[in-house]
Write an enzyme that holds these catalytic residues in place. Sequence first.
Site, short mmCIF file in Angstrom:
data_model
loop_
_atom_site.label_atom_id
_atom_site.label_comp_id
_atom_site.label_asym_id
_atom_site.label_seq_id
_atom_site.Cartn_x
_atom_site.Cartn_y
_atom_site.Cartn_z
N ARG A 136 2.94 13.06 22.37
CA ARG A 136 2.65 12.00 21.39
C ARG A 136 3.52 10.77 21.67
O ARG A 136 3.05 9.64 21.60
CB ARG A 136 2.92 12.49 19.97
CG ARG A 136 1.88 13.46 19.45
CD ARG A 136 2.15 13.83 18.02
NE ARG A 136 3.25 14.76 17.85
CZ ARG A 136 4.04 14.80 16.78
NH1 ARG A 136 3.88 13.94 15.79
NH2 ARG A 136 5.00 15.69 16.68
N ALA A 174 -3.12 20.23 18.23
CA ALA A 174 -3.23 20.58 19.65
C ALA A 174 -3.83 21.97 19.77
O ALA A 174 -3.71 22.79 18.87
CB ALA A 174 -1.85 20.54 20.30
N LEU A 230 3.22 24.49 19.25
CA LEU A 230 2.11 23.56 19.50
C LEU A 230 1.75 22.95 18.16
O LEU A 230 1.61 23.67 17.16
CB LEU A 230 0.89 24.32 20.03
CG LEU A 230 0.60 24.36 21.52
CD1 LEU A 230 -0.72 25.07 21.75
CD2 LEU A 230 0.57 22.99 22.17
N ASP A 231 1.59 21.64 18.11
CA ASP A 231 1.19 20.98 16.86
C ASP A 231 -0.16 21.52 16.39
O ASP A 231 -1.00 21.90 17.22
CB ASP A 231 1.05 19.46 17.07
CG ASP A 231 2.40 18.78 17.26
OD1 ASP A 231 3.41 19.35 16.80
OD2 ASP A 231 2.43 17.70 17.87
N PRO A 232 -0.41 21.50 15.06
CA PRO A 232 -1.72 21.95 14.56
C PRO A 232 -2.90 21.21 15.21
O PRO A 232 -3.96 21.80 15.43
CB PRO A 232 -1.65 21.64 13.06
CG PRO A 232 -0.19 21.75 12.74
CD PRO A 232 0.52 21.21 13.95
#
Length: 228
Positions: free
Chosen positions: A186, A55, A51-53
């Site tokens: 994204r 998110a 998971l992206d930072p």
Amino acid sequence: MTAEDFLEGQILLIDKPLKWSSFQAVNKLKYILKRKYDLPKKFKIGHAGTLDPLATGLLIVCTGKFTKRITEIQGQAKEYTGTFVVGATTPSYDLETEVDATFPTEHITAELVQETVKQFIGEIDQKPPVFSAIKKDGKRLYEHAREGSEVEIASRKTTIHEFEITKFDLPEIEFRVVCSKGTYIRSLAFDFGKALNSGAHLSVLRRTKIGDFSVENGITPEEFEKQN
């Protein structure tokens, strides 16, 4: 639970906080478990899907022998909720970078948005964001991007099983998406903005489910520490 339980294998459902990397969250758990249960140095622990930072939400962490199940869990459908901001794009397609272009939004109606959603249901071609961890020529794409070098990114097939608009309040559009492994929300934001004859970027993202696992049953790393 005992040290043996974690070595035999556990699936931990973590609600990843904003601005934490997935790696940080796993390291935090590893530190907590090693400290409490005196686990061996080579204790195995890993997550099933980054998971992206920027998110939040469900991060599945597997321990011990269950790390063998990571690939199987990663392959399951994922559900996300979030917000697109229409009328502006960013190089990273989210809030990691500053707005680089603005677009008109006067023509965008709730009806147009609902019609546009239909274009994205089923199998679609998607280009990963330039700011992503995919490797190209031995380097991660975000490393190329930060150096300012141009990289040709191949599009890949991905599947959107469900795509629902939950709130329309320009410039924000809130959504819920169920998609296959390897889908970049994204990129979906960027492509959706383009399909509206405008631009868009992702401002909020939360992963709510992976297969049958739900964030409703998850706990934050801090809560995990209190329990262990």
